[in-house]
Design a protein around this motif. Structure first.
Motif, PDB file in Angstrom:
ATOM      1  N   LEU A   1       0.830  -1.206   0.000  1.00 47.61           N
ATOM      2  CA  LEU A   1       0.000   0.000   0.000  1.00 47.61           C
ATOM      3  C   LEU A   1       0.864   1.256   0.000  1.00 47.61           C
ATOM      4  CD1 LEU A   1      -2.727   1.383   0.091  1.00 47.61           C
ATOM      5  CD2 LEU A   1      -2.770   1.052   2.581  1.00 47.61           C
ATOM      6  N   GLN A   2       1.919   1.272   0.789  1.00 51.62           N
ATOM      7  CA  GLN A   2       2.795   2.442   0.861  1.00 51.62           C
ATOM      8  C   GLN A   2       3.459   2.714  -0.481  1.00 51.62           C
ATOM      9  OE1 GLN A   2       3.109   4.430   3.796  1.00 51.62           O
ATOM     10  NE2 GLN A   2       3.855   5.765   2.159  1.00 51.62           N
ATOM     11  N   VAL A   3       3.859   1.657  -1.169  1.00 51.63           N
ATOM     12  CA  VAL A   3       4.474   1.802  -2.502  1.00 51.63           C
ATOM     13  C   VAL A   3       3.474   2.446  -3.464  1.00 51.63           C
ATOM     14  CG1 VAL A   3       5.275   0.510  -4.529  1.00 51.63           C
ATOM     15  CG2 VAL A   3       6.186  -0.028  -2.266  1.00 51.63           C
ATOM     16  N   ALA A   4       2.224   1.992  -3.397  1.00 46.46           N
ATOM     17  CA  ALA A   4       1.185   2.563  -4.270  1.00 46.46           C
ATOM     18  C   ALA A   4       0.952   4.040  -3.950  1.00 46.46           C
ATOM     19  CB  ALA A   4      -0.111   1.774  -4.119  1.00 46.46           C
ATOM     20  N   GLU A   5       0.917   4.372  -2.655  1.00 46.66           N
ATOM     21  CA  GLU A   5       0.730   5.766  -2.241  1.00 46.66           C
ATOM     22  C   GLU A   5       1.876   6.641  -2.730  1.00 46.66           C
ATOM     23  OE1 GLU A   5      -0.107   6.438   1.886  1.00 46.66           O
ATOM     24  OE2 GLU A   5      -1.341   4.653   2.050  1.00 46.66           O
ATOM     25  N   ASP A   6       3.096   6.110  -2.611  1.00 46.07           N
ATOM     26  CA  ASP A   6       4.281   6.898  -2.935  1.00 46.07           C
ATOM     27  C   ASP A   6       4.497   7.088  -4.439  1.00 46.07           C
ATOM     28  OD1 ASP A   6       4.830   7.151  -0.253  1.00 46.07           O
ATOM     29  OD2 ASP A   6       6.320   5.547  -0.197  1.00 46.07           O
ATOM     30  N   TYR A   7       4.176   6.039  -5.228  1.00 48.33           N
ATOM     31  CA  TYR A   7       4.576   6.073  -6.639  1.00 48.33           C
ATOM     32  C   TYR A   7       3.430   5.891  -7.639  1.00 48.33           C
ATOM     33  CZ  TYR A   7       8.967   5.371  -4.196  1.00 48.33           C
ATOM     34  OH  TYR A   7      10.018   5.501  -3.325  1.00 48.33           O
ATOM     35  N   GLY A   8       2.293   5.384  -7.181  1.00 49.21           N
ATOM     36  CA  GLY A   8       1.185   5.131  -8.099  1.00 49.21           C
ATOM     37  C   GLY A   8       0.698   6.367  -8.824  1.00 49.21           C
ATOM     38  N   LYS A   9       0.733   7.497  -8.142  1.00 44.19           N
ATOM     39  CA  LYS A   9       0.230   8.744  -8.741  1.00 44.19           C
ATOM     40  C   LYS A   9       1.123   9.275  -9.859  1.00 44.19           C
ATOM     41  CE  LYS A   9       2.416  11.143  -4.885  1.00 44.19           C
ATOM     42  NZ  LYS A   9       2.150  11.835  -3.606  1.00 44.19           N
ATOM     43  N   PHE A  10       2.345   8.783  -9.927  1.00 46.12           N
ATOM     44  CA  PHE A  10       3.287   9.291 -10.923  1.00 46.12           C
ATOM     45  C   PHE A  10       3.240   8.540 -12.241  1.00 46.12           C
ATOM     46  CE2 PHE A  10       5.429  10.451  -6.849  1.00 46.12           C
ATOM     47  CZ  PHE A  10       5.299  11.820  -6.974  1.00 46.12           C
ATOM     48  N   THR A  11       2.653   7.347 -12.230  1.00 50.58           N
ATOM     49  CA  THR A  11       2.613   6.571 -13.470  1.00 50.58           C
ATOM     50  C   THR A  11       1.306   6.795 -14.213  1.00 50.58           C
ATOM     51  OG1 THR A  11       2.851   4.373 -14.456  1.00 50.58           O
ATOM     52  CG2 THR A  11       1.719   4.478 -12.338  1.00 50.58           C
ATOM     53  N   LYS A  12       1.403   7.021 -15.500  1.00 52.09           N
ATOM     54  CA  LYS A  12       0.212   7.192 -16.338  1.00 52.09           C
ATOM     55  C   LYS A  12      -0.118   5.902 -17.083  1.00 52.09           C
ATOM     56  CE  LYS A  12      -0.124  11.361 -15.004  1.00 52.09           C
ATOM     57  NZ  LYS A  12      -1.142  11.665 -13.955  1.00 52.09           N
ATOM     58  N   GLY A  13       0.768   4.935 -16.959  1.00 54.97           N
ATOM     59  CA  GLY A  13       0.524   3.647 -17.592  1.00 54.97           C
ATOM     60  C   GLY A  13      -0.208   2.699 -16.659  1.00 54.97           C
ATOM     61  N   ILE A  14      -0.030   1.404 -16.868  1.00 56.34           N
ATOM     62  CA  ILE A  14      -0.688   0.386 -16.050  1.00 56.34           C
ATOM     63  C   ILE A  14       0.135   0.121 -14.793  1.00 56.34           C
ATOM     64  CG2 ILE A  14      -1.290  -2.076 -15.950  1.00 56.34           C
ATOM     65  CD1 ILE A  14      -2.065  -1.862 -18.889  1.00 56.34           C
ATOM     66  N   TYR A  15      -0.549   0.015 -13.677  1.00 54.38           N
ATOM     67  CA  TYR A  15       0.087  -0.334 -12.401  1.00 54.38           C
ATOM     68  C   TYR A  15      -0.306  -1.773 -12.078  1.00 54.38           C
ATOM     69  CZ  TYR A  15       1.625   0.235  -7.521  1.00 54.38           C
ATOM     70  OH  TYR A  15       2.273   0.123  -6.299  1.00 54.38           O
ATOM     71  N   LEU A  16       0.641  -2.691 -12.206  1.00 55.55           N
ATOM     72  CA  LEU A  16       0.387  -4.110 -11.966  1.00 55.55           C
ATOM     73  C   LEU A  16       0.883  -4.485 -10.577  1.00 55.55           C
ATOM     74  CD1 LEU A  16      -0.372  -7.012 -12.772  1.00 55.55           C
ATOM     75  CD2 LEU A  16       1.842  -7.175 -13.942  1.00 55.55           C
ATOM     76  N   ASP A  17      -0.051  -4.803  -9.695  1.00 51.02           N
ATOM     77  CA  ASP A  17       0.315  -5.195  -8.331  1.00 51.02           C
ATOM     78  C   ASP A  17       0.384  -6.712  -8.234  1.00 51.02           C
ATOM     79  OD1 ASP A  17      -0.221  -5.961  -5.414  1.00 51.02           O
ATOM     80  OD2 ASP A  17       0.216  -3.827  -5.279  1.00 51.02           O
ATOM     81  N   LEU A  18       1.578  -7.233  -7.915  1.00 49.56           N
ATOM     82  CA  LEU A  18       1.773  -8.679  -7.807  1.00 49.56           C
ATOM     83  C   LEU A  18       2.005  -9.125  -6.367  1.00 49.56           C
ATOM     84  CD1 LEU A  18       4.092  -9.398 -10.883  1.00 49.56           C
ATOM     85  CD2 LEU A  18       1.627  -9.800 -10.680  1.00 49.56           C
ATOM     86  N   ASN A  19       1.714  -8.254  -5.415  1.00 47.02           N
ATOM     87  CA  ASN A  19       1.931  -8.592  -4.016  1.00 47.02           C
ATOM     88  C   ASN A  19       0.843  -9.516  -3.485  1.00 47.02           C
ATOM     89  OD1 ASN A  19       4.268  -6.733  -3.448  1.00 47.02           O
ATOM     90  ND2 ASN A  19       2.762  -5.249  -4.174  1.00 47.02           N
ATOM     91  N   ASN A  20       1.223 -10.343  -2.533  1.00 46.47           N
ATOM     92  CA  ASN A  20       0.269 -11.288  -1.951  1.00 46.47           C
ATOM     93  C   ASN A  20      -0.530 -10.582  -0.860  1.00 46.47           C
ATOM     94  OD1 ASN A  20      -1.072 -13.643  -1.578  1.00 46.47           O
ATOM     95  ND2 ASN A  20       0.708 -14.860  -1.048  1.00 46.47           N
ATOM     96  N   ILE A  21      -1.513  -9.798  -1.286  1.00 45.77           N
ATOM     97  CA  ILE A  21      -2.278  -8.952  -0.361  1.00 45.77           C
ATOM     98  C   ILE A  21      -3.761  -9.295  -0.417  1.00 45.77           C
ATOM     99  CG2 ILE A  21      -0.657  -7.017  -0.384  1.00 45.77           C
ATOM    100  CD1 ILE A  21      -2.313  -5.755  -2.613  1.00 45.77           C
ATOM    101  N   SER A  22      -4.481  -8.801   0.563  1.00 46.47           N
ATOM    102  CA  SER A  22      -5.923  -9.055   0.619  1.00 46.47           C
ATOM    103  C   SER A  22      -6.660  -8.156  -0.370  1.00 46.47           C
ATOM    104  CB  SER A  22      -6.448  -8.788   2.026  1.00 46.47           C
ATOM    105  OG  SER A  22      -6.449  -7.396   2.289  1.00 46.47           O
TER     106      SER A  22
END
Length: 244
Positions: free
Chosen positions: A72-93
């Motif tokens: 989640l922290q990675v998404a908060e920190d860097y997700g807003k900067f990418t205009k492409g696809i954000y592929l999350d492969l983490n083993n999360i709920s």
């Protein structure tokens, strides 16, 4: 096409090895990384940028493959900067996946099923943008489950309820067999019903669990928190065993 990587463990390292194309370039950063991770990145010979922010800005696909607690922290920190696809492969709920979706424009919920370093894992995807990643089927078997963010995360958790609970049971049974000096015979009799490769697979599962017990405990916590309306007796017992 440029694929950015945040996190460079086994998943990212082996994706670089599997996805070989003159039209695809991988980028990452060593900012804040451990010496071991930096060495792995150097061996991969992929392009290294100064910061992960720059990685997120410049890539067409940003892959997050970290530990569950950092996803989640990675998404908060860097997700807003990418205009492409954000592929999350983490083993999360799924709960965490929905939170990540708040910070990311084009989220794809993903999971790699099977040993990533076996050469034949399967990449499962869900989310409306999943279809844009089906070209990866040329390099790694890729399946779209649905347009629904969270569906792959649910499947990951369901799989983990089985695999991690089974691993804890194998560890406990093997420990007892060792006490009675019957470890070889223990695997022999189980192989009669479970298959000739049971011993090899079981020992690999046990070693993998022991070597990454902290991460697997985090994943079991995610399962228990999400499926809190279910009793999950066996999963809670497995968590207790791993914490020992």
């Amino acid at each position: 096409m440029i694929i950015g990587l945040i996190g460079f463990g086994k998943v990212s390292e082996n994706l670089v090895n599997l996805i070989k194309s003159e039209d695809i370039r991988f980028i990452t950063s060593i900012d804040g990384r451990s010496l071991k991770t930096i060495e792995s990145i150097k061996k991969s010979k992929i392009e290294v940028l100064d910061t992960f922010k720059r990685v997120a800005i410049e890539c067409d696909i940003l892959i997050s493959a970290n530990s569950p607690k950092n996803a989640l922290q990675v998404a908060e920190d860097y997700g807003k900067f990418t205009k492409g696809i954000y592929l999350d492969l983490n083993n999360i709920s799924p709960e965490t996946t929905f939170e990540i979706n708040k910070y990311v424009e084009n989220l794809v919920d993903g999971a790699i099923i099977g040993k990533i370093d076996s050469g034949n894992p399967i990449l499962y995807l869900s989310g409306e943008k999943s279809k844009e990643l089906l070209f990866l089927n040329e390099f790694i078997k890729t399946k779209k489950i649905s347009d629904n963010i969270g569906d792959v995360s649910i499947l990951k958790l369901l799989r983990s309820t089985y695999t991690k609970t089974l691993s804890a049971l194998l560890i406990e049974s093997t420990e007892i067999a060792k006490e009675y000096n019957l470890q070889e015979e223990f695997f022999d009799i189980l192989s009669l019903t479970e298959g000739d490769d049971f011993r090899e697979k079981s020992l690999s599962r046990i070693n993998n669990t022991l070597n990454s017990s902290k991460r697997k405990s985090e994943e079991l916590d995610e399962i228990i928190n999400y499926f809190n309306k279910n009793k999950l007796i066996m999963v809670k017992a497995a968590l207790e065993k791993l914490n020992q």
